[in-house]
Write a protein that holds these residues in place. Structure first.
Motif, short mmCIF file in Angstrom:
data_model
loop_
_atom_site.label_atom_id
_atom_site.label_comp_id
_atom_site.label_asym_id
_atom_site.label_seq_id
_atom_site.Cartn_x
_atom_site.Cartn_y
_atom_site.Cartn_z
N THR A 145 0.74 -1.21 -0.18
CA THR A 145 0.00 0.26 0.03
C THR A 145 0.96 1.26 -0.10
O THR A 145 2.12 1.20 0.18
N SER A 176 0.78 5.92 -0.87
CA SER A 176 0.38 7.35 -1.22
C SER A 176 1.29 7.86 -2.02
O SER A 176 1.04 9.24 -2.42
N LYS A 213 -6.45 -1.08 -6.41
CA LYS A 213 -7.43 -0.52 -5.92
C LYS A 213 -6.84 1.01 -5.63
O LYS A 213 -5.77 1.00 -4.81
N CYS A 214 -7.30 2.00 -6.01
CA CYS A 214 -7.01 3.18 -5.75
C CYS A 214 -8.01 4.33 -5.39
O CYS A 214 -8.96 4.21 -6.44
N VAL A 215 -7.89 5.17 -4.41
CA VAL A 215 -8.94 6.17 -3.99
C VAL A 215 -8.27 7.25 -3.85
O VAL A 215 -7.08 7.49 -3.64
N CYS A 229 -8.00 6.40 -9.91
CA CYS A 229 -8.04 6.27 -8.34
C CYS A 229 -9.52 6.84 -8.13
O CYS A 229 -10.00 7.75 -7.41
N ASP A 230 -10.41 5.95 -8.53
CA ASP A 230 -12.07 5.86 -8.25
C ASP A 230 -12.54 5.04 -7.16
O ASP A 230 -13.70 4.95 -7.46
N GLY A 231 -11.80 4.09 -6.71
CA GLY A 231 -12.30 3.24 -5.79
C GLY A 231 -12.58 1.82 -6.28
O GLY A 231 -12.99 0.96 -5.60
N GLU A 245 -4.38 6.99 -2.65
CA GLU A 245 -4.11 6.02 -1.74
C GLU A 245 -4.32 4.72 -2.55
O GLU A 245 -5.53 4.46 -2.95
N TRP A 246 -3.29 3.76 -2.55
CA TRP A 246 -3.30 2.66 -3.52
C TRP A 246 -2.99 1.42 -2.69
O TRP A 246 -2.12 1.36 -1.60
#
Length: 84
Positions: free
Chosen positions: A4, A6, A26-28, A47-49, A74-75
């Motif tokens: 994980t 950022s 997965k990225c937000v 990064c859209d979840g 945040e990935w």
């Protein structure tokens, strides 16, 4: 190999015994994340979840990668031997 972060990061070198492996990402937070494995063209995801999956077919059993972040992100990434 789950990771994980950022910010930009180097993925640890790994070996795979199947002719392919799978990248789960997965990225937000907005922006985007690019993943480049060995000397291949990078793959980029927003990064859209939304969880993403990418199968890589590779002749070289040893791989290393780089995650590059654009914007705030945040990935989470995991690389799995073989395909689902």
């Amino acid at each position: 190999m789950p990771m994980t972060g950022s910010a930009d990061a180097k993925l640890p070198r790994f070996s795979h015994d199947a002719p392919e492996y799978t990248i789960y990402l997965k990225c937000v937070g907005g922006g985007s994340v690019s993943v480049r494995m060995n000397d291949r063209k990078p793959n980029t995801w927003p990064c859209d979840g939304v969880p993403n999956r990418h199968v890589v077919i590779a002749d070289d059993p040893d791989e290393a990668g780089v995650v590059t972040v654009s914007g705030k992100a945040e990935w989470q990434i995991a690389v799995i031997n073989g395909t689902p």
